[in-house]
Write a protein that holds these residues in place. Structure first.
Motif, PDB file in Angstrom:
ATOM      1  N   GLU A   1       0.853  -1.193   0.000  1.00 41.69           N
ATOM      2  CA  GLU A   1       0.000   0.000   0.000  1.00 41.69           C
ATOM      3  C   GLU A   1       0.884   1.237   0.000  1.00 41.69           C
ATOM      4  O   GLU A   1       2.064   1.173   0.345  1.00 41.69           O
ATOM      5  N   MET A   2       0.283   2.366  -0.366  1.00 43.83           N
ATOM      6  CA  MET A   2       1.027   3.622  -0.439  1.00 43.83           C
ATOM      7  C   MET A   2       0.189   4.728   0.195  1.00 43.83           C
ATOM      8  O   MET A   2      -0.925   5.012  -0.258  1.00 43.83           O
ATOM      9  N   ALA A   3       0.697   5.316   1.268  1.00 48.08           N
ATOM     10  CA  ALA A   3      -0.017   6.415   1.911  1.00 48.08           C
ATOM     11  C   ALA A   3      -0.064   7.620   0.979  1.00 48.08           C
ATOM     12  O   ALA A   3       0.899   7.912   0.274  1.00 48.08           O
ATOM     13  N   LEU A   4      -1.185   8.310   0.983  1.00 47.94           N
ATOM     14  CA  LEU A   4      -1.411   9.444   0.093  1.00 47.94           C
ATOM     15  C   LEU A   4      -1.826  10.658   0.916  1.00 47.94           C
ATOM     16  O   LEU A   4      -2.822  10.622   1.641  1.00 47.94           O
ATOM     17  N   ALA A   5      -1.061  11.732   0.801  1.00 45.39           N
ATOM     18  CA  ALA A   5      -1.352  12.950   1.557  1.00 45.39           C
ATOM     19  C   ALA A   5      -2.280  13.863   0.763  1.00 45.39           C
ATOM     20  O   ALA A   5      -1.977  14.211  -0.376  1.00 45.39           O
ATOM     21  N   PRO A   6      -3.406  14.281   1.354  1.00 46.99           N
ATOM     22  CA  PRO A   6      -4.245  15.289   0.702  1.00 46.99           C
ATOM     23  C   PRO A   6      -3.571  16.651   0.784  1.00 46.99           C
ATOM     24  O   PRO A   6      -2.569  16.822   1.497  1.00 46.99           O
ATOM     25  N   VAL A   7      -4.100  17.635   0.103  1.00 43.45           N
ATOM     26  CA  VAL A   7      -3.493  18.961   0.073  1.00 43.45           C
ATOM     27  C   VAL A   7      -3.486  19.615   1.454  1.00 43.45           C
ATOM     28  O   VAL A   7      -2.708  20.520   1.721  1.00 43.45           O
TER      29      VAL A   7
ATOM     30  N   GLU B   1      -3.147  15.527  -7.843  1.00 47.18           N
ATOM     31  CA  GLU B   1      -3.033  16.719  -8.685  1.00 47.18           C
ATOM     32  C   GLU B   1      -3.463  17.995  -7.981  1.00 47.18           C
ATOM     33  O   GLU B   1      -3.187  19.104  -8.454  1.00 47.18           O
ATOM     34  N   GLU B   2      -4.151  17.862  -6.831  1.00 46.43           N
ATOM     35  CA  GLU B   2      -4.570  19.057  -6.090  1.00 46.43           C
ATOM     36  C   GLU B   2      -3.395  19.553  -5.260  1.00 46.43           C
ATOM     37  O   GLU B   2      -3.043  18.969  -4.241  1.00 46.43           O
ATOM     38  N   THR B   3      -2.773  20.621  -5.674  1.00 45.18           N
ATOM     39  CA  THR B   3      -1.592  21.149  -5.005  1.00 45.18           C
ATOM     40  C   THR B   3      -1.776  22.622  -4.673  1.00 45.18           C
ATOM     41  O   THR B   3      -2.722  23.279  -5.154  1.00 45.18           O
ATOM     42  N   LEU B   4      -0.868  23.134  -3.884  1.00 41.08           N
ATOM     43  CA  LEU B   4      -0.905  24.552  -3.533  1.00 41.08           C
ATOM     44  C   LEU B   4      -0.568  25.397  -4.753  1.00 41.08           C
ATOM     45  O   LEU B   4       0.221  24.981  -5.617  1.00 41.08           O
ATOM     46  N   SER B   5      -1.123  26.577  -4.805  1.00 37.08           N
ATOM     47  CA  SER B   5      -0.846  27.467  -5.922  1.00 37.08           C
ATOM     48  C   SER B   5       0.620  27.880  -5.922  1.00 37.08           C
ATOM     49  O   SER B   5       1.212  28.102  -4.862  1.00 37.08           O
TER      50      SER B   5
ATOM     51  N   SER C   1      -1.253  32.311  -3.887  1.00 32.71           N
ATOM     52  CA  SER C   1      -2.577  32.948  -3.846  1.00 32.71           C
ATOM     53  C   SER C   1      -3.373  32.470  -2.634  1.00 32.71           C
ATOM     54  O   SER C   1      -3.279  31.309  -2.219  1.00 32.71           O
ATOM     55  N   SER C   2      -4.156  33.361  -2.072  1.00 31.32           N
ATOM     56  CA  SER C   2      -4.967  33.008  -0.909  1.00 31.32           C
ATOM     57  C   SER C   2      -5.929  31.887  -1.267  1.00 31.32           C
ATOM     58  O   SER C   2      -6.598  31.918  -2.303  1.00 31.32           O
ATOM     59  N   THR C   3      -5.985  30.894  -0.394  1.00 31.68           N
ATOM     60  CA  THR C   3      -6.782  29.700  -0.633  1.00 31.68           C
ATOM     61  C   THR C   3      -7.357  29.222   0.683  1.00 31.68           C
ATOM     62  O   THR C   3      -6.726  29.342   1.730  1.00 31.68           O
ATOM     63  N   GLU C   4      -8.565  28.676   0.614  1.00 25.90           N
ATOM     64  CA  GLU C   4      -9.158  28.032   1.785  1.00 25.90           C
ATOM     65  C   GLU C   4      -9.549  26.622   1.385  1.00 25.90           C
ATOM     66  O   GLU C   4     -10.216  26.420   0.375  1.00 25.90           O
ATOM     67  N   PHE C   5      -9.124  25.634   2.192  1.00 27.35           N
ATOM     68  CA  PHE C   5      -9.373  24.238   1.850  1.00 27.35           C
ATOM     69  C   PHE C   5     -10.591  23.703   2.596  1.00 27.35           C
ATOM     70  O   PHE C   5     -10.929  24.171   3.687  1.00 27.35           O
ATOM     71  N   ASP C   6     -11.206  22.693   1.994  1.00 27.73           N
ATOM     72  CA  ASP C   6     -12.325  22.007   2.614  1.00 27.73           C
ATOM     73  C   ASP C   6     -11.780  21.073   3.688  1.00 27.73           C
ATOM     74  O   ASP C   6     -11.147  20.060   3.382  1.00 27.73           O
ATOM     75  N   ARG C   7     -11.994  21.404   4.930  1.00 26.29           N
ATOM     76  CA  ARG C   7     -11.426  20.630   6.028  1.00 26.29           C
ATOM     77  C   ARG C   7     -12.276  19.423   6.396  1.00 26.29           C
ATOM     78  O   ARG C   7     -11.836  18.578   7.176  1.00 26.29           O
ATOM     79  N   ALA C   8     -13.486  19.315   5.837  1.00 26.97           N
ATOM     80  CA  ALA C   8     -14.392  18.228   6.213  1.00 26.97           C
ATOM     81  C   ALA C   8     -13.847  16.865   5.827  1.00 26.97           C
ATOM     82  O   ALA C   8     -14.191  15.851   6.441  1.00 26.97           O
ATOM     83  N   ASN C   9     -12.994  16.814   4.818  1.00 25.65           N
ATOM     84  CA  ASN C   9     -12.484  15.530   4.339  1.00 25.65           C
ATOM     85  C   ASN C   9     -11.191  15.099   5.014  1.00 25.65           C
ATOM     86  O   ASN C   9     -10.621  14.066   4.658  1.00 25.65           O
ATOM     87  N   ASP C  10     -10.698  15.885   5.965  1.00 20.53           N
ATOM     88  CA  ASP C  10      -9.452  15.541   6.648  1.00 20.53           C
ATOM     89  C   ASP C  10      -9.725  15.404   8.145  1.00 20.53           C
ATOM     90  O   ASP C  10      -9.930  16.394   8.845  1.00 20.53           O
ATOM     91  N   PRO C  11      -9.708  14.174   8.681  1.00 19.05           N
ATOM     92  CA  PRO C  11     -10.015  13.965  10.107  1.00 19.05           C
ATOM     93  C   PRO C  11      -8.833  14.193  11.037  1.00 19.05           C
ATOM     94  O   PRO C  11      -8.975  14.053  12.253  1.00 19.05           O
TER      95      PRO C  11
ATOM     96  N   SER D   1      -5.287  24.641   6.764  1.00 12.76           N
ATOM     97  CA  SER D   1      -6.627  25.135   6.397  1.00 12.76           C
ATOM     98  C   SER D   1      -6.599  26.043   5.179  1.00 12.76           C
ATOM     99  O   SER D   1      -7.631  26.302   4.575  1.00 12.76           O
ATOM    100  N   GLY D   2      -5.404  26.561   4.822  1.00 10.64           N
ATOM    101  CA  GLY D   2      -5.336  27.414   3.644  1.00 10.64           C
ATOM    102  C   GLY D   2      -4.102  28.283   3.645  1.00 10.64           C
ATOM    103  O   GLY D   2      -3.177  28.099   4.460  1.00 10.64           O
ATOM    104  N   ILE D   3      -4.092  29.231   2.724  1.00 16.42           N
ATOM    105  CA  ILE D   3      -2.999  30.192   2.606  1.00 16.42           C
ATOM    106  C   ILE D   3      -3.585  31.597   2.590  1.00 16.42           C
ATOM    107  O   ILE D   3      -4.595  31.854   1.920  1.00 16.42           O
ATOM    108  N   GLU D   4      -2.977  32.487   3.341  1.00 20.93           N
ATOM    109  CA  GLU D   4      -3.433  33.881   3.403  1.00 20.93           C
ATOM    110  C   GLU D   4      -2.212  34.795   3.475  1.00 20.93           C
ATOM    111  O   GLU D   4      -1.342  34.599   4.328  1.00 20.93           O
ATOM    112  N   ASP D   5      -2.116  35.733   2.559  1.00 25.38           N
ATOM    113  CA  ASP D   5      -0.975  36.655   2.510  1.00 25.38           C
ATOM    114  C   ASP D   5       0.352  35.891   2.459  1.00 25.38           C
ATOM    115  O   ASP D   5       1.314  36.225   3.155  1.00 25.38           O
ATOM    116  N   HIS D   6       0.365  34.828   1.675  1.00 27.59           N
ATOM    117  CA  HIS D   6       1.560  33.997   1.492  1.00 27.59           C
ATOM    118  C   HIS D   6       1.963  33.244   2.748  1.00 27.59           C
ATOM    119  O   HIS D   6       3.093  32.775   2.856  1.00 27.59           O
ATOM    120  N   LYS D   7       1.047  33.119   3.696  1.00 26.48           N
ATOM    121  CA  LYS D   7       1.326  32.399   4.941  1.00 26.48           C
ATOM    122  C   LYS D   7       0.448  31.151   5.016  1.00 26.48           C
ATOM    123  O   LYS D   7      -0.754  31.216   4.749  1.00 26.48           O
TER     124      LYS D   7
END
Length: 390
Positions: free
Chosen positions: A41-47, A352-356, A360-370, A376-382
């Motif tokens: 098996e191969m562990a797979l990291a979500p974004v 294929e889902e990777t950081l920009s 760029s500011s991004t907010e991720f869907d946290r419901a799929n990561d337990p 949770s995302g990127i804001e002002d390059h942080k």
């Protein structure tokens, strides 16, 4: 004063890919994956998971309030760093709520750097016996879809607390190490993918092992008969076996069988997770200790660490009485049982889902990561991290 590993735990993302199904999707004989390189098996990291979150999730499984107060050095080995300047260890220090009067440093030397952290931790404890050190190996191995290295990907982290009078593994002072400037595996700053000379890298892994093993025997006068088991850095689980086989003729028949059997035990977790670079050796050690009920306190374990480019080291530890009481077997069983297998189509979409690239500011869907800790995302390059249980 004994110094060594007092606690050890690991974390892997909640997604995984079945290697037989991956082989079939790529038109490859599944035996090449399950037998040829030894992966199931191969562990797979979500974004929402990166080296920092994987490390935090691993550490949260083992540290307690006493550790938080006494840890005054954090050494984070990774080749999946998230910033050219700011250390991943600083993010980790904050997420874990550690003592603010601490040092926090990120280390890099391919897959070897967590071992460098272990050795630095020993020196720190020798000078500061009441302190504790948190050593992390956390990485995400990515080579790309349908590439030759795809089957040796993986993701995860191992966290270790190093202290005096360790309850798990006392590290001995004798170790041998070797460095040579070679180009077997590397990733330039401008590249999202690693470059590797696979055949050459395999040859050098074994050459470095033979070199440090011979030096170790010369320095200590010990032989294979002094070891109950040897653990290896395993970019894929067949690699360590190839190295082990080069020295088995030095052992008695019973000794050889013991070492081979314990090697198989030591790779059970790695077969399920895949390559986690800096943490691979220590995941192998953890698998050996948690899956083998025949080892006893006082027995010697050998460890071979290798980081491309390249640095190799052979060092040893003595199992402590009742070391089993310091393991987290049920936690790790639950982690594996809770993982979700994804289809090849889902795997490719998640991969294929990777950081920009431009931050760029991004907010991720946290419901799929337990996971307790996630990005949770990127804001002002942080990067914005969340610890659900802090």
């Amino acid at each position: 004063m004994n110094i060594g590993i007092d606690k050890i735990g690991f974390y892997a993302p909640h997604y995984y890919v079945d290697m037989i199904k991956l082989a079939e999707a790529r038109g490859i004989d599944p035996d090449k994956f399950t037998i040829g390189i030894g992966q199931d098996e191969m562990a797979l990291a979500p974004v929402t998971q990166d080296a920092v979150t994987l490390a935090a999730n691993a550490a949260l499984r083992v540290i307690d309030e006493e550790d938080r107060e006494k840890i005054d050095l954090v050494l984070f080995g990774t080749e999946s760093g998230i910033d050219h300047s700011k250390s991943a260890a600083v993010y980790l220090h904050h997420l874990l709520g550690l003592n603010p009067y601490a040092r926090a440093v990120e280390l890099k030397q391919a897959c070897y750097s967590a071992t460098a952290g272990i050795q630095m931790a020993k020196g720190h404890i020798a000078l500061n016996p009441e302190s504790k050190v948190l050593v992390i190996g956390a990485d995400i191995a990515r080579y790309g879809l349908a590439t030759p290295g795809e089957s040796t990907q993986g993701a995860g982290a191992v966290a270790m607390v190093v202290s005096k009078d360790p309850k798990l593994l006392a590290l001995e002072n004798e170790s041998t190490y070797f460095t040579n400037d070679i180009m077997d595996f590397w990733r330039p700053l401008y590249s999202e993918i690693a470059y590797v000379d696979g055949k050459f890298s395999n040859e050098q892994y074994i050459h470095f092992f033979n070199t440090v093993w011979e030096k170790y025997k010369e320095q200590t006068g010990r032989s294979l008969e002094d070891f109950s088991a040897l653990c290896f850095h395993v970019p894929y689980t067949k690699m360590g076996l190839k190295a082990l086989r080069t020295i088995l003729d030095e052992a008695t028949e019973s000794g050889s069988e013991r070492l081979k059997a314990n090697y198989e035990t030591s790779i059970q977790y790695n077969r399920k997770v895949g390559n986690i670079y800096t943490g691979s050796l220590y995941l192998s050690l953890l698998s050996l200790l948690e899956q083998n009920d025949r080892l006893e306190g006082g027995e010697r374990i050998g460890l071979y660490s290798y980081g491309s480019g390249a640095v190799g080291e052979f060092f040893t530890g003595i199992l402590q009485p009742n070391y089993q009481d310091r393991l987290y077997v049920h936690q790790h069983e639950e982690l594996f049982n809770a993982r979700k297998e994804v289809s090849i189509e889902e795997y490719e979409e998640i991969f294929e889902e990777t950081l920009s690239a431009d931050g760029s500011s991004t907010e991720f869907d946290r419901a799929n990561d337990p996971a307790p800790v996630y990005l949770s995302g990127i804001e002002d390059h942080k990067r914005i991290y969340v610890n659900r249980i802090k």
